[in-house]
Design an enzyme around this catalytic site. Structure first.
Site, PDB file in Angstrom:
ATOM      1  CG  ASP A 286      -2.253   1.074   1.149  1.00  0.00           C
ATOM      2  OD1 ASP A 286      -3.176   0.751   1.718  1.00  0.00           O
ATOM      3  OD2 ASP A 286      -2.092   1.853   0.185  1.00  0.00           O
TER       4      ASP A 286
HETATM    5  C1  GLC Z   1      -4.289   4.442  -0.144  1.00  0.00           C
HETATM    6  C2  GLC Z   1      -5.350   3.202   0.456  1.00  0.00           C
HETATM    7  C3  GLC Z   1      -5.314   2.212  -0.679  1.00  0.00           C
HETATM    8  C4  GLC Z   1      -5.278   2.569  -2.058  1.00  0.00           C
HETATM    9  C5  GLC Z   1      -3.810   3.406  -2.440  1.00  0.00           C
HETATM   10  C6  GLC Z   1      -3.837   3.908  -3.895  1.00  0.00           C
HETATM   11  O1  GLC Z   1      -3.430   4.647   0.769  1.00  0.00           O
HETATM   12  O2  GLC Z   1      -4.934   2.601   1.593  1.00  0.00           O
HETATM   13  O3  GLC Z   1      -6.582   1.419  -0.252  1.00  0.00           O
HETATM   14  O4  GLC Z   1      -5.601   1.642  -3.092  1.00  0.00           O
HETATM   15  O5  GLC Z   1      -3.459   4.171  -1.198  1.00  0.00           O
HETATM   16  O6  GLC Z   1      -4.718   4.934  -3.791  1.00  0.00           O
END
Ligand code: GLC
Length: 744
Positions: A286
């Protein structure tokens, strides 16, 4: 041989050869991946493991951010997110084609509950318990997103959420692993359709692996600490279901699990996911989570974080830059085996081949298809259908609803009555024309009410403000109306990522507005809009009718009107428990008995309860009313004992005893009365949705087999144990309609 016979022979041949064709295609891809891998330098391999976000104005050119574009040109970037639109993705793909090996980019995007057409927030959709509708919603989201050049969605979020203070409960399917697993699989199938690589499908990404929803105190990104038994029994099941449904990728989570950040947690990523579950896709971290292991105090620096993450099975680095900055050195220093890099790159390249991007890097850059999907009216119809099925009727005293159009005057009050973008919730897209596309609650009701009904409006108060200056006007129009519709709740950005609330009451002075309007003595219908369960006890006890409308998407106003005027009889059931107050949290239906279970709701005599609150929740998991009523017969068991290769059938008749045709979600729960570890007082193991005309009776049959009785024992083995079980059927988790049987 006549043509019929020929057809038959051809069909048999195709069916017989198909698996071999699938295997042959897989072998070809494996061969092609290896041939590309053998040409790659170490830097180019690491480039494939590197993902950045791209930002620009919605209609403007791609902003030149740092040397990102240079890294695309030189093969140091394998994927980008937040790049959408055929025009923009084409430009970047053209850049990637200038790299030495012309390896195509993957474009990822958070298409969580719709892209151009916004669907209800996932928690709202989960309240429909309608797996077909949920799959269809994801199918449309994928069709619109892939038409806009997107290859991969970072969805479904499948985290079990038992704590409504956590803002991201809005993204998931609630508190139950059985319902959550079925919904996870439905969403994966919806996004991936007949298979990613088709131009109307995207790769799905089950997230956030793992147990992100168990963040302590409901505070986002907070620590998770639980037994591996509980982790497997409750939290890991929806991810496993997503893997079994063929999900292409997973995203790991920000939290630490028992002291080890998920990003570096070999137990979940290598032992379970890539080991026992045989997952052959790839894991993306993430946003920045690899580098955040320094903040966790688990990594000294990015060099160590990169080593820990790749060792534990994190294949692609979203935005931390730890991989691109350190992996080559780690290999040169003998700290990371090149085999780990090769495995990660092989997994990533395999998906790019399966997406068909090596054969045609521009296959998703089709301007015609983008235009066709940009305003597809059929998608709005589906959205309205899913939205109305997501609405939960919590209360309907004196059958106030459905509203009869003999009512001459409706007063519509509240800060969300005319709100526009709030209706599409968090994780949605702000398109320039939203103000004319999103059907507000006022518009939907105004249109459906027709010209014989006068409608007045007053905001009454803001969503989260202390001013009561608008109360007088609201009370005044309420006094002059036959019925009041009050639309209240959270702001759309009060749930979602980094939106934990310590207090989940109605914000601001909204509940005082409800009191002031109810004091007029007029019948009051309350619409509660939120991304989580809220606490609203006074409203729940005094308003005559309450509809929980979550955030319902582009067609919100029309879906709400469909329910209010009875064009659709509400059928939603809560996918999560609603607490009476924050002090009860975490509160969920599948809890353990304890040694001193309360005998009644008010029992405080040396039992597990609070002295200042009833023991039950405000509304239980699985709860939802209808405009009609349903009567259940005693469940009938085909037998009262079974052994491990047996099945027991449970028959129950349900009768529509009211005045409206309607759909009921009949739920099946069990209780394992004695186990080698304590077992929950109830556990959902099945449900069926049945549509009954008024007066109609249908008999439903459920089947219980040994797999329905299995659980993870103390040593995390999945087993079933002989003993007595109770089996319950009913319209929500508080049902006491039960029979018993014994597993021999
Ligand atoms: C964010 C979220 C995740 C998302 C990613 C890309 O921090 O935790 O769910 O897919 O970044 O936007």
């Amino acid at each position: 041989m006549n043509s019929k016979h020929l057809n038959f022979v051809l069909t048999v041949c195709i069916l017989f050869l198909a698996p071999f064709a699938g295997k042959a295609q897989k072998a070809t891809i494996e061969h092609r991946v290896d041939s590309v891998l053998n040409l790659m330098t170490l830097e180019e391999k690491i480039g494939q493991m590197n993902q950045y976000s791209g930002f620009w104005e919605a209609t403007g050119p791609i902003t030149e951010e740092g040397n990102k574009l240079e890294q695309v040109r030189t093969g140091q970037l394998g994927s980008m997110l937040n790049i959408n639109g055929v025009d923009h993705t084409r430009k970047l793909q053209e850049l990637a084609m200038q790299s030495r090996l012309k390896i195509p980019l993957l474009f990822g995007q958070d298409v969580v509950h719709g892209y151009r057409t916004m669907f209800p927030i996932p928690l709202g959709e989960a309240a429909s318990w309608d797996l077909e509708a949920i799959e269809h919603s994801a199918r449309i989201a994928a069709t619109e997103a892939s038409a806009a050049g997107i290859h991969w969605t970072f969805a479904p979020m499948v985290d079990i959420g038992r704590d409504p203070r956590w803002g991201r409960v809005m993204e998931g399917a609630g508190e139950d692993p059985y319902l959550g697993s079925l919904i996870a699989a439905a969403r994966v199938k919806g996004f991936q359709g007949k298979g990613y690589g088709n131009t109307d499908a995207v790769m799905a990404c089950a997230k956030h692996f793992a147990a992100y929803g168990a963040a302590e105190a409901g505070r986002d990104y907070n620590s998770v600490d639980m037994s591996y038994r509980m982790l497997n029994e409750i939290y890991l099941k929806p991810y496993k279901a997503a893997v079994e449904a063929g999900v292409a990728t997973l995203m790991n989570s920000f939290n630490d699990i028992n002291g080890i950040p998920a990003t570096a947690n070999s137990y979940i990523q290598r032992d379970l996911l890539k080991g026992q579950w045989k997952f052959d896709g790839f894991v993306v971290s993430d946003w920045g989570s690899i580098g955040e292991m320094i903040n966790h105090g688990y990594s000294k620096d990015c060099y160590q974080a990169a080593q820990q993450a790749i060792t534990a099975g994190s294949d692609m680095d979203m935005e931390s830059r730890c991989y691109i900055g350190n992996l080559a050195q780690l290999v040169k220093d003998g700290k990371v085996d090149i085999k780990l890099i090769d495995d990660a790159v092989r997994r990533i390249l395999t998906k790019k081949f399966e997406m068909g991007l090596f054969d045609d890097p521009f296959k998703y850059c089709n301007e015609e298809r983008e235009k066709q999907q940009w305003n597809n009216p059929a998608n709005l119809e589906v959205e309205r259908d899913v939205a109305k099925k997501s609405i939960v009727l919590l209360k309907n005293d004196n059958q106030l609803l459905p509203l009869d159009t003999k009512k001459k005057a409706i007063a519509m009050i509240g800060p969300l009555a005319k709100a526009v973008r709030e209706n599409i919730g968090f994780w949605s897209y702000a398109w320039p024309d939203d103000s004319i596309r999103i059907v507000t609650q006022w518009q939907g009701i105004r249109t459906r009410a027709g010209k014989n009904i006068t409608m007045t409006y007053a905001k009454g108060c803001e969503i989260n403000d202390s001013s009561k200056a608008g109360f007088a006007e609201a009370v005044n129009i309420a006094r002059q109306a036959d019925v009041v519709i009050l639309s209240i709740g959270e702001a759309a950005n009060m749930s979602g990522e980094a939106k934990s609330r310590s207090n989940i009451h109605l914000p601001g002075v909204q509940e005082e507005l409800v009191k002031a309007v109810c004091a007029t003595g007029k019948p009051v219908i309350v619409l509660i809009n939120a991304g989580r369960p809220l606490v609203f006890n006074w409203t729940a006890d005094h308003a005559q009718a309450i509809l929980y409308t979550w955030w319902l998407g582009t067609e919100a106003g029309n879906a709400i009107a469909d329910v209010i005027f009875g064009d659709y009889n509400p059928s939603g059931k809560l996918p999560c428990t609603f607490p009476r107050t924050e002090g009860q949290i975490p509160i969920y239906y599948n809890h353990f008995s304890t040694g001193r279970p309360p005998k009644t709701d008010s029992d405080v005599n040396y039992v597990s309860s609070y002295i200042d609150l009833p023991n039950s929740p405000k509304f239980p998991f699985g709860y939802g009313l209808s405009y009609t009523t349903f009567k259940y017969s005693e469940p009938l068991l085909s037998k009262t004992t079974m052994n491990s290769n047996d099945k027991i059938e449970i028959k129950v008749s349900v009768t529509n005893t009211g005045n409206y045709d309607g759909k009921e979600t009949v739920q099946l729960y069990i209780r394992d009365l004695v186990g080698s570890v304590v077992r929950p007082v109830k556990q959902l193991i099945g449900f069926q949705q049945v549509f009954l005309k008024k007066g109609e009776t249908k008999e439903l049959t459920f089947t219980i087999g040994i797999d329905d009785l299995k659980f993870y024992d103390y040593n995390v083995n999945l087993i079933a144990e002989p003993g007595d079980f109770e089996v319950f059927v009913g319209g929500n988790s508080a049902t006491e309609l039960k029979k018993t049987f014994t597993l021999l």
